[in-house]
Design an enzyme around this catalytic site. Sequence first.
Site, mmCIF file in Angstrom:
data_model
loop_
_atom_site.group_PDB
_atom_site.id
_atom_site.type_symbol
_atom_site.label_atom_id
_atom_site.label_comp_id
_atom_site.label_asym_id
_atom_site.label_seq_id
_atom_site.Cartn_x
_atom_site.Cartn_y
_atom_site.Cartn_z
ATOM 1 N N SER A 76 -18.520 43.603 13.449
ATOM 2 C CA SER A 76 -17.550 44.541 14.039
ATOM 3 C C SER A 76 -17.839 44.747 15.523
ATOM 4 C CB SER A 76 -17.608 45.876 13.307
ATOM 5 O OG SER A 76 -18.943 46.345 13.335
ATOM 6 N N GLY A 94 -15.019 40.754 16.552
ATOM 7 C CA GLY A 94 -14.748 41.152 15.160
ATOM 8 C C GLY A 94 -13.617 42.171 15.115
ATOM 9 N N LYS A 126 -19.954 31.699 17.747
ATOM 10 C CA LYS A 126 -20.202 30.619 18.718
ATOM 11 C C LYS A 126 -21.692 30.544 19.001
ATOM 12 C CE LYS A 126 -15.561 30.814 20.659
ATOM 13 N NZ LYS A 126 -14.686 31.307 21.730
ATOM 14 N N LYS A 172 -20.020 25.452 25.001
ATOM 15 C CA LYS A 172 -19.332 25.921 26.226
ATOM 16 C C LYS A 172 -20.073 27.118 26.820
ATOM 17 C CE LYS A 172 -17.438 29.797 24.518
ATOM 18 N NZ LYS A 172 -17.550 31.147 25.072
ATOM 19 N N ASN A 199 -21.051 35.529 29.502
ATOM 20 C CA ASN A 199 -22.139 34.617 29.908
ATOM 21 C C ASN A 199 -22.034 34.292 31.393
ATOM 22 O OD1 ASN A 199 -23.773 33.735 27.436
ATOM 23 N ND2 ASN A 199 -21.665 33.585 26.715
HETATM 24 P P1 NAD Z 1 -20.562 41.784 20.499
HETATM 25 O O1 NAD Z 1 -21.441 41.069 21.443
HETATM 26 O O2 NAD Z 1 -19.329 42.434 21.052
HETATM 27 O O3 NAD Z 1 -21.369 42.919 19.772
HETATM 28 C C1 NAD Z 1 -22.663 42.754 19.228
HETATM 29 C C2 NAD Z 1 -22.581 43.023 17.741
HETATM 30 O O4 NAD Z 1 -23.863 42.808 17.160
HETATM 31 C C3 NAD Z 1 -22.186 44.461 17.396
HETATM 32 O O5 NAD Z 1 -21.228 44.455 16.374
HETATM 33 C C4 NAD Z 1 -23.478 45.058 16.891
HETATM 34 O O6 NAD Z 1 -23.275 46.093 15.945
HETATM 35 C C5 NAD Z 1 -24.110 43.854 16.232
HETATM 36 N N1 NAD Z 1 -25.540 43.986 16.003
HETATM 37 C C6 NAD Z 1 -26.492 44.515 16.813
HETATM 38 N N2 NAD Z 1 -27.708 44.459 16.223
HETATM 39 C C7 NAD Z 1 -27.512 43.867 15.016
HETATM 40 C C8 NAD Z 1 -28.358 43.511 13.939
HETATM 41 N N3 NAD Z 1 -29.667 43.735 13.978
HETATM 42 N N4 NAD Z 1 -27.814 42.920 12.853
HETATM 43 C C9 NAD Z 1 -26.482 42.664 12.791
HETATM 44 N N5 NAD Z 1 -25.626 42.972 13.783
HETATM 45 C C10 NAD Z 1 -26.130 43.573 14.871
HETATM 46 O O7 NAD Z 1 -20.171 40.808 19.330
HETATM 47 P P2 NAD Z 1 -18.967 39.760 19.337
HETATM 48 O O8 NAD Z 1 -18.538 39.463 20.740
HETATM 49 O O9 NAD Z 1 -17.923 40.224 18.378
HETATM 50 O O10 NAD Z 1 -19.702 38.430 18.851
HETATM 51 C C11 NAD Z 1 -19.615 37.853 17.579
HETATM 52 C C12 NAD Z 1 -19.413 36.366 17.716
HETATM 53 O O11 NAD Z 1 -18.097 36.146 18.217
HETATM 54 C C13 NAD Z 1 -20.361 35.662 18.704
HETATM 55 O O12 NAD Z 1 -20.791 34.450 18.157
HETATM 56 C C14 NAD Z 1 -19.483 35.391 19.924
HETATM 57 O O13 NAD Z 1 -19.868 34.229 20.624
HETATM 58 C C15 NAD Z 1 -18.142 35.181 19.261
HETATM 59 N N6 NAD Z 1 -16.998 35.396 20.143
HETATM 60 C C16 NAD Z 1 -16.945 36.476 20.968
HETATM 61 C C17 NAD Z 1 -15.832 36.649 21.781
HETATM 62 C C18 NAD Z 1 -15.733 37.816 22.717
HETATM 63 O O14 NAD Z 1 -14.900 37.774 23.640
HETATM 64 N N7 NAD Z 1 -16.506 38.878 22.528
HETATM 65 C C19 NAD Z 1 -14.774 35.736 21.717
HETATM 66 C C20 NAD Z 1 -14.854 34.661 20.851
HETATM 67 C C21 NAD Z 1 -15.981 34.497 20.065
HETATM 68 P P1 13P Z 2 -18.477 35.201 26.343
HETATM 69 O O1 13P Z 2 -19.351 35.425 25.146
HETATM 70 O O2 13P Z 2 -19.135 34.495 27.465
HETATM 71 O O3 13P Z 2 -17.815 36.496 26.783
HETATM 72 O O4 13P Z 2 -17.274 34.268 25.875
HETATM 73 C C1 13P Z 2 -16.319 34.774 25.013
HETATM 74 C C2 13P Z 2 -15.558 33.650 24.413
HETATM 75 O O5 13P Z 2 -16.059 32.965 23.566
HETATM 76 C C3 13P Z 2 -14.219 33.393 24.972
HETATM 77 O O6 13P Z 2 -13.536 32.413 24.227
#
Ligand code: NAD
Ligand code: 13P
Length: 342
Positions: A11, A15, A120, A205, A270
């Site tokens: 979440s 998420g 990712k 990426k 990143n």
């Molecule tokens: P986030 O970086 O926004 O948040 C971190 C998450 O980790 C929070 O939900 C937090 O509660 C959780 N967390 C912290 N400590 C934890 C623990 N010990 N155990 C389990 N969970 C814990 O997360 P996100 O961006 O939703 O990233 C999830 C995946 O989605 C990653 O692989 C990321 O690369 C990918 N992703 C992110 C984006 C984006 O724009 N944020 C876009 C596409 C893909």
């Molecule tokens: P960042 O984790 O670098 O913000 O990238 C988010 C993402 O995967 C965009 O597609």
Amino acid sequence: MKRLKVSIIGSGSWGCAISKIVGKNVLKRNTFDKRVTMWVYEEIIEGRNLSEIINSTHENVKYLKGHKLPETVVATPDLVEAITDVDILIFVLPHQFLKRCLDTLEGKIKSTAVGISLIKGFQTSVDGDIELISKYITSRLKIQCSVLMGANIANEVANEVFCEGTIGCATKEMKQTFKELFETNYFRVAVVDDTQTVEACGALKNIVACAAGFSDGLLYGNCTKTAIIRIGLMEIKMFINTFLSGSEISTFFESCGISDLFASCYGGRNRKCSALFVEKGKSIYDLEKEILNGQRLQGPSTAEAVNIMLMKKGLEKKFPLFTAVHRIFNFEISPRKLLDHI
Ligand code: NAD
Ligand code: 13P
């Protein structure tokens, strides 16, 4: 017909952004149960549990502030409760926390369930090899696991701007169902069979986005940054051709390939933190804590995992950009030397 139950495991910002889509899409078709569970890693925010805040206000005030989640999305801090009797598991947590999550889930998943990973990153095995997250989920939970990747910055998707995603579908019969679950008029989804390439592009990426961030921190300008992106794309392609079999060139032209590379190199976390790494000279993990308010970076840990494997195989020189990014974060070389190394 029995409706398919969906659960979102994670979440954070992505998420929650995807829960906005999934939570609305389950209402549009009879295929799905109208209650979507979302596992929340519990935190206390101003004296209240985050899961309770989400359920009462329908907002994740820490990770996706200002966006209302559909009322169909029900948060729970209990991981086993979140997945009980669930047919479709959406994995969307930072890869750093996946192992512990699967330790809890092992043996508790419905045998007919399928997974889809939005994560990712890579999993690292004890002997230092990297493994695709989807394969790792399959090996631990004994379920098929597809992937959804693409140029999807969480806040932008939550703002419902037009964008695209790519599903690498591991379960033929699920193609239509996944499309129904994720596609909207503003989020266009292509479904392809080349699951491994889709996933590896999403993980790799992030390393290139770090190099793009170094370039921004050094004020190098657009021509240098796009040169870094091009070189990065070539390394991604070579990595996939070297370590994974059967990739389709067309996959690199889907949202998971070229689009995500550009979106991340211009707009991702990143990139942003890597630019600050150059400007402030602090460790990337200190910057992550200072700047991201609990959100997590995937680039530096992916660069480290890739480097451990490349070193073991004596292939560091074949991937100079991936290697340089890791060595820069480790303070082994100065960011100013990036261009000399690639
Ligand atoms: P986030 O970086 O926004 O948040 C971190 C998450 O980790 C929070 O939900 C937090 O509660 C959780 N967390 C912290 N400590 C934890 C623990 N010990 N155990 C389990 N969970 C814990 O997360 P996100 O961006 O939703 O990233 C999830 C995946 O989605 C990653 O692989 C990321 O690369 C990918 N992703 C992110 C984006 C984006 O724009 N944020 C876009 C596409 C893909
Ligand atoms: P960042 O984790 O670098 O913000 O990238 C988010 C993402 O995967 C965009 O597609």
